[in-house]
Scaffold this motif. Structure first.
Motif, short mmCIF file in Angstrom:
data_model
loop_
_atom_site.label_atom_id
_atom_site.label_comp_id
_atom_site.label_asym_id
_atom_site.label_seq_id
_atom_site.Cartn_x
_atom_site.Cartn_y
_atom_site.Cartn_z
N ALA A 123 3.06 -5.38 -6.05
CA ALA A 123 3.05 -6.65 -5.32
C ALA A 123 4.04 -7.63 -5.94
CB ALA A 123 1.65 -7.24 -5.31
N ASP A 124 4.10 -7.64 -7.25
CA ASP A 124 5.03 -8.52 -7.96
C ASP A 124 6.47 -8.12 -7.66
OD1 ASP A 124 5.97 -10.47 -9.68
OD2 ASP A 124 5.84 -9.18 -11.44
N GLU A 125 6.74 -6.82 -7.68
CA GLU A 125 8.10 -6.33 -7.41
C GLU A 125 8.55 -6.68 -5.99
OE1 GLU A 125 7.83 -2.19 -8.12
OE2 GLU A 125 7.72 -2.36 -10.32
N LEU A 126 7.63 -6.60 -5.06
CA LEU A 126 7.97 -6.83 -3.65
C LEU A 126 7.89 -8.30 -3.26
CD1 LEU A 126 6.16 -3.81 -1.89
CD2 LEU A 126 8.57 -4.01 -2.55
N GLY A 127 7.25 -9.11 -4.12
CA GLY A 127 7.09 -10.52 -3.79
C GLY A 127 6.00 -10.76 -2.77
N TYR A 128 4.94 -9.97 -2.86
CA TYR A 128 3.83 -10.08 -1.90
C TYR A 128 2.74 -11.01 -2.43
CZ TYR A 128 -0.53 -8.86 0.48
OH TYR A 128 -1.72 -8.93 1.14
N VAL A 129 2.28 -11.91 -1.58
CA VAL A 129 1.13 -12.76 -1.87
C VAL A 129 0.21 -12.75 -0.67
CG1 VAL A 129 0.33 -15.10 -2.38
CG2 VAL A 129 2.45 -14.28 -3.37
N PRO A 130 -1.07 -12.43 -0.85
CA PRO A 130 -1.99 -12.47 0.29
C PRO A 130 -2.18 -13.91 0.74
CG PRO A 130 -3.20 -12.11 -1.74
CD PRO A 130 -1.75 -12.00 -2.08
N SER A 131 -1.94 -14.17 2.00
CA SER A 131 -2.03 -15.53 2.51
C SER A 131 -3.40 -15.79 3.10
CB SER A 131 -0.96 -15.73 3.59
OG SER A 131 -1.13 -17.00 4.20
N GLY A 132 -4.00 -16.90 2.68
CA GLY A 132 -5.34 -17.23 3.15
C GLY A 132 -5.40 -17.46 4.64
N ASN A 133 -4.32 -17.89 5.27
CA ASN A 133 -4.36 -18.12 6.72
C ASN A 133 -3.29 -17.32 7.44
OD1 ASN A 133 -2.15 -19.46 5.81
ND2 ASN A 133 -2.72 -21.47 6.62
N ALA A 134 -2.86 -16.24 6.79
CA ALA A 134 -1.95 -15.29 7.42
C ALA A 134 -0.66 -15.93 7.91
CB ALA A 134 -2.63 -14.57 8.58
N ARG A 135 -0.19 -16.96 7.20
CA ARG A 135 1.08 -17.56 7.59
C ARG A 135 2.17 -17.06 6.65
NH1 ARG A 135 3.08 -21.34 4.18
NH2 ARG A 135 1.68 -22.20 2.61
N ALA B 116 0.82 -1.20 0.00
CA ALA B 116 0.00 0.00 0.00
C ALA B 116 0.86 1.26 0.00
CB ALA B 116 -0.93 -0.01 1.21
N GLU B 117 1.92 1.25 0.79
CA GLU B 117 2.80 2.42 0.88
C GLU B 117 3.50 2.69 -0.45
OE1 GLU B 117 6.60 4.08 3.52
OE2 GLU B 117 5.81 2.06 3.86
N LYS B 118 4.05 1.64 -1.06
CA LYS B 118 4.79 1.86 -2.31
C LYS B 118 3.85 2.20 -3.47
CE LYS B 118 8.39 -0.01 -5.29
NZ LYS B 118 9.40 -1.07 -5.50
N ALA B 119 2.65 1.66 -3.45
CA ALA B 119 1.70 1.93 -4.54
C ALA B 119 0.95 3.23 -4.32
CB ALA B 119 0.72 0.78 -4.66
N GLY B 120 1.03 3.79 -3.11
CA GLY B 120 0.34 5.03 -2.82
C GLY B 120 -1.17 4.87 -2.72
N VAL B 121 -1.60 3.71 -2.20
CA VAL B 121 -3.03 3.46 -2.03
C VAL B 121 -3.27 2.98 -0.61
CG1 VAL B 121 -3.33 2.89 -4.46
CG2 VAL B 121 -2.84 1.06 -2.83
N SER B 122 -4.52 2.78 -0.28
CA SER B 122 -4.86 2.28 1.05
C SER B 122 -4.71 0.76 1.10
CB SER B 122 -6.30 2.64 1.41
OG SER B 122 -7.21 1.95 0.57
N THR B 123 -4.60 0.23 2.32
CA THR B 123 -4.53 -1.23 2.46
C THR B 123 -5.81 -1.88 1.95
OG1 THR B 123 -5.32 -1.03 4.74
CG2 THR B 123 -2.93 -1.15 4.40
N ALA B 124 -6.93 -1.19 2.10
CA ALA B 124 -8.20 -1.72 1.61
C ALA B 124 -8.17 -1.88 0.10
CB ALA B 124 -9.35 -0.82 2.02
N LYS C 266 -1.42 -1.14 -11.06
CA LYS C 266 -0.31 -0.61 -10.26
C LYS C 266 -0.10 -1.45 -9.01
CE LYS C 266 -0.87 3.43 -8.30
NZ LYS C 266 -0.90 4.89 -8.08
N VAL C 267 -1.18 -1.82 -8.34
CA VAL C 267 -1.08 -2.63 -7.12
C VAL C 267 -0.45 -3.98 -7.44
CG1 VAL C 267 -2.40 -3.88 -5.38
CG2 VAL C 267 -2.99 -1.50 -5.91
N LEU C 268 -0.89 -4.62 -8.51
CA LEU C 268 -0.36 -5.93 -8.86
C LEU C 268 1.11 -5.84 -9.27
CD1 LEU C 268 -3.35 -7.45 -10.87
CD2 LEU C 268 -2.70 -7.89 -8.49
N ARG C 269 1.47 -4.73 -9.94
CA ARG C 269 2.87 -4.55 -10.34
C ARG C 269 3.77 -4.40 -9.12
NH1 ARG C 269 2.17 -0.48 -13.10
NH2 ARG C 269 2.91 1.14 -11.69
#
Length: 371
Positions: free
Chosen positions: A42-54, A10-18, A37-40
Motif C-alpha cells: 500500500a505504501d509503495e502504491l500510494g494507497y489510502v482507504p478513503s472513509g467516503n470513497a472519494r 490485493a493483486e500486488k500483495a497476492g491477497v484478497s481484497t478482504a 506485506k499489505v502495508l508495504r
C-alpha cells in the motif's frame, strides 16, 4: 493518474481484497507477516482507504482533521466519574465538592491546541473532524479520518510510529505537532524548547543564585527530550556541573514513577531547584514534596514548562515557560489550509516563540512580578 484501489493492492500483495481491508480496519485479525506485506505494498502504491470513497488526490471536503491519540480522556480524571454513569437515573441529585474534577489532571495542553485549531477552522469557514486511537495498532481510525479531510494535524504520541503515516503523507497534508524527527514529507510544528529552557536556567542562576539544579521528566515526547538536552547545554554554558543533571526520568504510568525523586528526598540529596519537563510533571513533583514535608519554594524551587492554566490555580503558583498553545493550533490549521489538500513534497518546520512566566514556585514575589 488513476487512483490506486484496494484491488491494485490485493493483486500486488497476492491477497484478497478482504484481507487488504482487514489489514487497515481490523489489523488484529490479520497475521503479522501478511499485514506487513499489505502495508508495504500500500505504501509503495500510494494507497489510502478513503472513509467516503472519494479521491484524495482530486477531491476536496472543506474539512480539516485533528488526531489527538491517547491524550483524550472520556471522563475527567479525579472527578469520581471514572465509573460508568451512563444510567442518568443513578446520578446523584447534587454533587459535593469531593465530586468535582481535579483540574491538575486534565490534559490541558491538547485542549488549548485543539481550541486554536477549531477557532481557525471556524474563521476560515471549514469543518473539523476529530479522531483518536483506541489501540496502538488502530490503523482504521487514522485512515478513516484521513479519507474525510483535506489535511490532518496529529498531536504527539507514542502511537505515531505504529501508524501508517508514511503512506498518509503521500496523499494528504500532515502537520506533526510537537514532533522533532523530520522523517516524513510533512509540516513539523514545535515551540522553542531551547529558548524556554535557557530562560529558566538564566532566571534561576541570575535571580535566585542557584548553582545546583536537576531535571525531572520521562522522555516520552520529543518536547521533553529537547528540553532536557537544552537544559544540560545551558548548565554547561553557565559553568555548572551537568553530570547529575537528570534526577528522575520515570513515566507517569511506570511502576517506578518518581522513585528517583523519592530517593533524593529520603537521602537529603535534593538540589536547590527541580526543573520539570512539563507543567503536569511539576504538579506531581510538588504534591510529592508536600507529602514528604518539603516546602516549595522555601526548601526547593520547582519550575514547569508549557504554561497551562492549572499552573495558576495551585499554591504556590507555578513558575513556568508559556508556549503559545492556542496559536499552535491556529498555525497547524493555517499550514494545512495553505496546501489546499496537496501533500508536502518535503519536510517543513516552524518554531513558535515562548516566554518565561515568573510566579511563586521559584520564590519570586508575585505581587511585584507579572504573572
Amino acid at each position: 493518474m488513476a487512483r490506486v484501489t484496494v484491488y491494485d493492492v490485493a493483486e500486488k500483495a497476492g491477497v484478497s481484497t478482504a484481507t487488504v481491508s482487514f489489514a487497515f480496519r481490523h489489523p488484529d485479525k490479520v497475521k503479522d507477516d501478511t499485514k506487513a506485506k499489505v502495508l508495504r505494498v500500500a505504501d509503495e502504491l500510494g494507497y489510502v482507504p478513503s472513509g467516503n470513497a472519494r479521491s484524495l488526490a482530486k477531491g476536496r471536503t472543506g474539512t480539516l482533521g485533528m488526531y489527538a491519540f491517547d491524550m483524550l480522556l472520556e471522563k475527567p480524571q479525579g472527578s469520581g466519574l471514572e465509573e460508568d454513569r451512563s444510567d442518568v437515573s443513578s446520578m446523584p441529585a447534587s454533587m459535593s465538592d469531593d465530586d468535582e474534577p481535579d483540574v491538575l489532571t486534565y490534559p490541558l495542553y491538547v485542549d488549548e491546541v485543539l481550541r486554536g485549531f477549531e477557532l481557525e477552522c471556524w474563521k476560515s469557514g471549514k469543518g473539523m473532524l476529530m479522531g483518536a486511537a483506541l489501540a496502538r495498532d488502530d490503523h482504521k481510525s487514522v485512515t478513516d479520518i484521513a479519507g474525510r479531510v483535506d489535511g490532518l494535524a496529529l498531536m504527539p504520541s507514542g502511537y505515531n510510529n505504529r501508524l501508517p503515516l508514511a503512506m498518509l503523507a503521500k496523499t494528504v497534508p500532515l502537520v506533526m505537532v510537537g514532533v522533532s524527527d523530520e522523517n516524513l514529507p510533512a509540516a513539523y510544528l514545535q515551540c522553542d524548547n531551547t529558548s524556554g529552557m535557557r530562560q529558566i536556567v538564566d532566571h534561576l542562576v541570575d535571580v535566585h543564585h542557584v548553582d545546583e539544579m536537576a531535571f525531572v521528566g520521562g522522555f516520552d515526547s520529543d518536547d521533553v527530550v529537547a528540553r532536557y538536552v537544552a537544559f544540560r547545554k545551558c548548565l554547561e554554558e553557565r559553568g555548572l556541573d551537568s553530570s547529575d543533571a537528570l534526577l528522575d526520568d520515570s513515566f507517569a504510568t511506570s511502576d517506578e514513577y518518581m522513585v528517583g525523586l523519592c530517593e533524593a528526598i529520603g537521602s537529603g540529596r535534593l538540589p536547590q531547584a527541580l526543573v520539570c519537563g512539563t507543567d503536569q510533571i511539576a504538579f506531581g513533583v510538588i504534591r510529592l514534596l508536600e507529602e514528604a514535608g518539603v516546602r516549595v519554594p522555601d526548601d526547593v524551587i520547582v519550575t514547569g514548562f508549557d504554561g497551562i492554566l492549572a499552573g495558576r490555580l495551585m499554591e504556590p503558583q507555578l513558575t513556568t515557560v508559556r508556549q503559545p498553545m492556542e496559536d499552535m493550533g491556529r498555525e497547524a490549521a493555517r499550514m494545512l489550509l495553505s496546501r489546499n489538500g496537496e501533500p508536502w513534497e518535503k519536510a517543513e518546520r516552524r518554531v513558535l516563540p515562548v516566554r518565561l512566566i515568573v510566579r511563586g514556585s521559584c520564590g519570586c514575589n508575585q505581587k511585584n512580578l507579572s504573572a
